[in-house]
Design a protein around this motif. Structure first.
Motif, mmCIF file in Angstrom:
data_model
loop_
_atom_site.group_PDB
_atom_site.id
_atom_site.type_symbol
_atom_site.label_atom_id
_atom_site.label_comp_id
_atom_site.label_asym_id
_atom_site.label_seq_id
_atom_site.Cartn_x
_atom_site.Cartn_y
_atom_site.Cartn_z
ATOM 1 N N GLY A 286 0.817 -1.210 0.000
ATOM 2 C CA GLY A 286 0.000 0.000 0.000
ATOM 3 C C GLY A 286 0.851 1.260 0.000
ATOM 4 N N ALA A 287 1.917 1.271 0.832
ATOM 5 C CA ALA A 287 2.813 2.425 0.890
ATOM 6 C C ALA A 287 3.557 2.607 -0.432
ATOM 7 C CB ALA A 287 3.811 2.260 2.038
ATOM 8 N N ALA A 288 4.002 1.489 -1.027
ATOM 9 C CA ALA A 288 4.725 1.568 -2.306
ATOM 10 C C ALA A 288 3.825 2.116 -3.407
ATOM 11 C CB ALA A 288 5.253 0.186 -2.687
ATOM 12 N N LEU A 289 2.581 1.661 -3.451
ATOM 13 C CA LEU A 289 1.643 2.155 -4.470
ATOM 14 C C LEU A 289 1.325 3.628 -4.244
ATOM 15 C CD1 LEU A 289 -0.764 -0.917 -4.681
ATOM 16 C CD2 LEU A 289 0.885 -0.184 -6.413
ATOM 17 N N SER A 290 1.199 4.022 -2.977
ATOM 18 C CA SER A 290 0.985 5.445 -2.673
ATOM 19 C C SER A 290 2.188 6.271 -3.115
ATOM 20 C CB SER A 290 0.750 5.643 -1.172
ATOM 21 O OG SER A 290 -0.456 5.050 -0.764
ATOM 22 N N ALA A 291 3.401 5.722 -2.930
ATOM 23 C CA ALA A 291 4.612 6.423 -3.340
ATOM 24 C C ALA A 291 4.676 6.569 -4.856
ATOM 25 C CB ALA A 291 5.845 5.686 -2.822
ATOM 26 N N VAL A 292 4.290 5.524 -5.577
ATOM 27 C CA VAL A 292 4.278 5.595 -7.052
ATOM 28 C C VAL A 292 3.282 6.657 -7.514
ATOM 29 C CG1 VAL A 292 3.685 4.344 -9.165
ATOM 30 C CG2 VAL A 292 5.040 3.217 -7.382
ATOM 31 N N PHE A 293 2.092 6.639 -6.916
ATOM 32 C CA PHE A 293 1.099 7.663 -7.253
ATOM 33 C C PHE A 293 1.622 9.052 -6.894
ATOM 34 C CE2 PHE A 293 -2.624 10.257 -6.055
ATOM 35 C CZ PHE A 293 -3.289 10.262 -7.273
ATOM 36 N N GLY A 294 2.286 9.157 -5.721
ATOM 37 C CA GLY A 294 2.864 10.430 -5.315
ATOM 38 C C GLY A 294 3.933 10.914 -6.275
ATOM 39 N N LEU A 295 4.723 9.975 -6.819
ATOM 40 C CA LEU A 295 5.755 10.344 -7.788
ATOM 41 C C LEU A 295 5.121 10.883 -9.074
ATOM 42 C CD1 LEU A 295 8.785 10.377 -8.410
ATOM 43 C CD2 LEU A 295 8.575 8.035 -9.246
ATOM 44 N N ILE A 296 4.018 10.275 -9.498
ATOM 45 C CA ILE A 296 3.310 10.761 -10.694
ATOM 46 C C ILE A 296 2.762 12.168 -10.448
ATOM 47 C CG2 ILE A 296 1.287 10.381 -12.168
ATOM 48 C CD1 ILE A 296 1.710 7.352 -11.652
ATOM 49 N N VAL A 297 2.110 12.351 -9.284
ATOM 50 C CA VAL A 297 1.579 13.677 -8.938
ATOM 51 C C VAL A 297 2.712 14.697 -8.845
ATOM 52 C CG1 VAL A 297 0.427 15.018 -7.133
ATOM 53 C CG2 VAL A 297 -0.454 12.774 -7.764
ATOM 54 N N GLY A 298 3.830 14.297 -8.225
ATOM 55 C CA GLY A 298 4.968 15.193 -8.103
ATOM 56 C C GLY A 298 5.554 15.570 -9.452
ATOM 57 N N GLY A 299 5.616 14.599 -10.372
ATOM 58 C CA GLY A 299 6.108 14.901 -11.718
ATOM 59 C C GLY A 299 5.225 15.912 -12.426
ATOM 60 N N ILE A 300 3.905 15.744 -12.289
ATOM 61 C CA ILE A 300 2.969 16.701 -12.895
ATOM 62 C C ILE A 300 3.151 18.080 -12.257
ATOM 63 C CG2 ILE A 300 0.521 17.271 -13.173
ATOM 64 C CD1 ILE A 300 -0.005 14.226 -13.241
ATOM 65 N N ALA A 301 3.351 18.095 -10.923
ATOM 66 C CA ALA A 301 3.537 19.372 -10.221
ATOM 67 C C ALA A 301 4.827 20.061 -10.664
ATOM 68 C CB ALA A 301 3.560 19.137 -8.711
ATOM 69 N N ILE A 302 5.887 19.288 -10.910
ATOM 70 C CA ILE A 302 7.157 19.875 -11.383
ATOM 71 C C ILE A 302 6.954 20.525 -12.750
ATOM 72 C CG2 ILE A 302 9.462 19.303 -12.252
ATOM 73 C CD1 ILE A 302 9.636 17.202 -10.029
ATOM 74 N N ILE A 303 6.274 19.808 -13.654
ATOM 75 C CA ILE A 303 6.014 20.356 -14.990
ATOM 76 C C ILE A 303 5.178 21.629 -14.887
ATOM 77 C CG2 ILE A 303 4.847 19.928 -17.192
ATOM 78 C CD1 ILE A 303 5.558 16.943 -16.793
#
Length: 319
Positions: A286-303
């Motif tokens: 669950g934590a790993a999947l949340s981290a993957v989703f967080g990485l996607i959100v973070g990438g969008i936020a960086i762009i």
């Protein structure tokens, strides 16, 4: 007379029971809130030691002390009253603000990973500016930067705490927020002080005549840089899994359950595959999947930050 005395003692015993139950309730609520904020606490403990690196050993603990006082000021003078006013005036804002903080955590975590994968060249102007600062100015700059960073993390901790006790009375909310704020500050900066001074302790132990103690000291001196690197990696992972988890939970509260449902389903399936470690596996997946989703959100936020927000701010600055 005697009956009156016994009645008074009975009333005192009743009040004591109520007070003890209230204390137990505060401790239980504070523990629950602290557990929910564990990821941010880990990140706070991982980020802060770097602000004391590069200074004389005699200045390390005073720097940590000043940052800790700034953290307490953030929590008790600004964030606690703000959280209580928010709970009274606009409780519906708690979840959106939590999600906004989650996006910030994802942005910070993704930027750290991006910096590792594609490191930026240091700006010459920044290097020259840093070189021009004397030790006192640099210390003040580091402390101010640490307190600003702490404000964001502390805001997220207080928001998570408030969401945990959102249905409690006003005074219960205030007490739990204060207990969590003080407790987490003492915990984080106590651990940070131990981390920062561990190499000095190791150096002192390495000079002792007793061989096992000397070996322990050398181990501390050699191992601390690697430990700090590992702690930084854990802090980055904590940013992503906590930020992603907050956003997923917030989406569920707004009726958008698809991502959360899929994450819970995959974590439960992984736990069934290894029943002996079911609980640990379910949490880890669950934590790993949340981290993957967080990485996607973070990438969008960086762009969004670099392609939309920064150009807009530059245009406004030019005008």
């Amino acid at each position: 007379m005697a009956s009156g005395l016994f009645a008074l003692l009975d009333d005192i015993a009743g009040i004591a029971k109520v007070a003890a139950a209230s204390v137990d309730d505060v401790v239980a609520q504070a523990t629950k809130a602290g557990t929910k904020a564990a990821g941010i606490v880990i990140d706070d403990a991982a980020v802060t030691p770097r602000y004391a690196v590069g200074f004389a050993a005699s200045r390390e603990l005073p720097i940590i002390w000043r940052i800790a006082l700034g953290s307490l000021k953030n929590k008790l003078l600004f964030l606690l009253p703000g959280a209580l006013i928010l709970a009274l005036v606009a409780p519906w804002l708690i979840t959106p603000l939590l999600m906004a903080g989650g996006v910030y955590l994802c942005f910070e975590g993704a930027e750290k990973i991006f910096e590792i994968v594609m490191p930026h060249a240091p700006a010459l102007q920044d290097e020259a500016g840093t070189a021009a600062l004397d030790a006192k100015q640099l210390e003040e700059q580091k402390i101010a930067g640490a307190i600003k960073t702490d404000f964001i993390l502390s805001a997220e901790i207080m928001a998570i705490t408030l969401s945990t006790v959102s249905t409690a009375s006003f005074w219960m909310q205030a007490t739990v927020l204060a207990v969590v704020g003080i407790g987490i500050t003492v915990l984080v900066y106590g651990v940070v002080a131990l981390i920062v001074k561990a190499d000095d302790a190791g150096l002192a132990l390495a000079q002792q005549s007793f061989a096992p103690v000397r070996l322990l000291g050398r181990g501390l001196v050699i191992g601390m840089p690697h430990f700090l690197t590992a702690l930084g990696a854990v802090g980055t992972a904590a940013m992503l899994w906590v930020g992603g988890g907050i956003i997923i939970h917030g989406l569920e509260e707004f009726g958008l359950i698809a991502i959360g449902h899929a994450s819970h389903g995959m974590a439960a399936a992984a736990a069934k595959a290894l029943p002996a470690l079911g609980g640990a596996i379910e949490w880890f997946v669950g934590a790993a999947l949340s981290a993957v989703f967080g990485l996607i959100v973070g990438g969008i936020a960086i762009i969004a930050m670099h392609r939309l927000v920064e150009p807009l701010l530059k245009r406004r600055g030019a005008h």
